[in-house]
Design an enzyme around this catalytic site. Structure first.
Site, short mmCIF file in Angstrom:
data_model
loop_
_atom_site.label_atom_id
_atom_site.label_comp_id
_atom_site.label_asym_id
_atom_site.label_seq_id
_atom_site.Cartn_x
_atom_site.Cartn_y
_atom_site.Cartn_z
CG ASP A 193 -1.77 -1.24 1.35
OD1 ASP A 193 -2.42 -1.61 0.35
OD2 ASP A 193 -1.76 -1.85 2.43
CE LYS B 212 3.54 -2.34 -4.46
NZ LYS B 212 2.99 -1.99 -3.11
N GLY C 34 -4.03 -3.99 -4.57
CA GLY C 34 -4.80 -2.95 -5.20
C GLY C 34 -3.94 -1.75 -5.48
CG HIS C 35 -0.87 -1.48 -7.84
ND1 HIS C 35 0.10 -1.94 -8.70
CD2 HIS C 35 -0.56 -2.00 -6.63
CE1 HIS C 35 0.96 -2.69 -8.04
NE2 HIS C 35 0.58 -2.74 -6.78
CD GLN D 10 0.73 -8.74 -2.72
OE1 GLN D 10 1.53 -9.29 -3.44
NE2 GLN D 10 -0.54 -8.66 -3.05
CB ALA E 93 5.27 14.08 1.87
#
Length: 423
Positions: free
Chosen positions: A13, A16, A40-41, A222, A330
């Site tokens: 998570d 990526k 899940g991307h 992952q 960030a």
């Protein structure tokens, strides 16, 4: 041309998918090398959020070849559902999507066994996504699974029936039944559609691309701390999530690998069970969760949240040979007066270590923190890297010094445009 590899450095998570989408225009091929619909991307652009589970994240760029490699476990139903959503958004995927005939198939009975096995664990659940990943990889290693190429054989139905009969015996061990009849109709409908796609020996395709001088980006799912060998076992996934997995998951030789992009959040999260030294089970952790919208894109489960963990990052950087870091989300820390960074652990016997620990040692470790000032700036409004607040610049510099790897990208929002490239 070489192969560059993108991997997560935490428990998944990390963002990526966004970085693949940002980097993709400079590549000719994006290839997924492991995992399945448990990943899940999430990609956001043009004000729209897109979530991919098995389709490579380069699919939104029409000039890019997208490859589902042999290391992936493929659920035909979920896969076809993804393709239908892409079609609804006018994405023409038909010509540039290839699937390895050696990728393993996730069957309805795999999902049933996953659920049965997890329920049988009682209070010691691993935290499975219940997508059938573990049982499918078990069959792969046990040399008894079905592969994508098998659906082209006249005997596929008989082979399927044999596997399901064996799975029924496993379910009976738990005094349960598979109860998959309602799922099989859509499964076989998806199999029929899958036969119409470009199924091929993708290891040849990729190596031919290399000989042609094409640039390939290998996309992992992952995170490194969920790796089957090097992660927080047994609370891990069932595949190799580190760079080495790109070689076996795509059929490319190690000598082709060049850059390794390591993806980390500016803090840390984890989904499911397992040790998490910097976890914040208080209002600070909840503030991070809400600000970061930390809920699983696959399961919807709330993610556990905590401060960034340098011993774990050093470990992942070492395992992967990371050449550059990309620091994600960030902006989630915009409102914090201070930012904490775990630099070391104290072990149960009071010893200090900067190594990532294993098993019960990690579970009992106490994080040692340094405190850095927050930046109190709306980072999503920052479009120029030179306009980043000095406190964030100091945070990035501190991470670079401690991890001995340069930070090349800082993400300051979910949209692909909210991505700042550092020198």
């Amino acid at each position: 041309m070489p192969v560059d590899v993108l991997v997560g450095l935490q428990w998944g998570d990390e963002g990526k998918g966004k970085i693949v989408d940002v980097l993709a225009p400079t590549y000719d091929v994006v290839a997924r090398f492991q995992g399945g619909p448990n990943a899940g991307h999430t990609l956001t652009f043009g004000g729209t959020k897109h979530v991919l589970h098995q389709v490579p994240s380069g699919i939104f760029h029409p000039h890019i070849i997208n490859v589902v490699g042999n290391g992936v476990v493929l659920d035909p139903v979920i896969f076809w559902g993804e393709l239908e959503k892409l079609t609804a958004r006018n994405i023409d995927w038909a010509q540039n999507l290839y699937i390895s005939k050696k990728a393993q198939l996730i069957l309805p009975s795999h999902r049933a066994l996953d659920r049965i096995s997890e329920e049988a664990r009682g209070g010691s659940k691993i935290g499975s996504t219940l997508k059938g990943i573990g049982p499918t990889y078990q069959d792969k290693i046990g040399r008894s699974g079905l592969r994508v190429g098998d659906i082209l054989l006249p005997s596929f139905s008989e082979r399927y029936a044999e596997v399901v009969a064996r799975h029924a015996k496993l379910a009976a061990f738990y005094e349960r039944e598979l109860e998959i009849e309602a799922l099989e109709e859509e499964f076989f409908a998806a199999i029929e559609r899958l036969r119409s796609l470009q199924l091929t020996d993708t290891e040849y395709l990729l190596n031919d691309m290399l000989r042609q001088g094409k640039r390939i980006l290998a996309e992992g799912a992952q995170g490194s701390l969920l790796d089957i060998d090097f992660g927080t076992y047994p609370f891990v996934t069932s595949s190799s999530t580190v760079v080495a997995g790109a070689c076996t998951g795509l059929g490319i030789a190690p000598r082709h690998i060049d850059k390794v992009y390591g993806i980390s959040k500016a803090y840390c999260t984890r989904v499911g069970s397992g040790p998490f030294p910097t976890e914040l089970s208080d209002e600070v952790g909840e503030k991070i969760r809400q600000a970061g919208r930390e809920f699983g894109s696959t399961t919807g489960r709330p993610r556990r949240c905590g401060w960034i963990d340098l011993p774990s990052l050093r470990y992942s950087i070492m395992l992967n040979g990371v050449t550059e870091l990309h620091l994600m989300k960030a902006d989630v820390l915009d409102e914090f007066d201070e930012i904490k960074v775990c630099t070391h652990y104290l072990t149960a016997d009071g010893q200090q270590t900067n190594q990532f620990l294993d098993g019960d040692d990690l579970q009992s470790a106490t994080p040692v923190y340094v405190t850095l000032p927050g930046w109190h700036t709306d980072l999503q409004s920052v479009t120029d890297v030179n306009a980043l607040p000095t406190e964030l610049q100091s945070y990035v510099q501190y991470l670079e010094e401690q991890l001995e790897v340069p930070v090349r990208i800082v993400s300051v929002g979910p949209d692909r445009t909210s991505t700042l490239h550092l020198n």
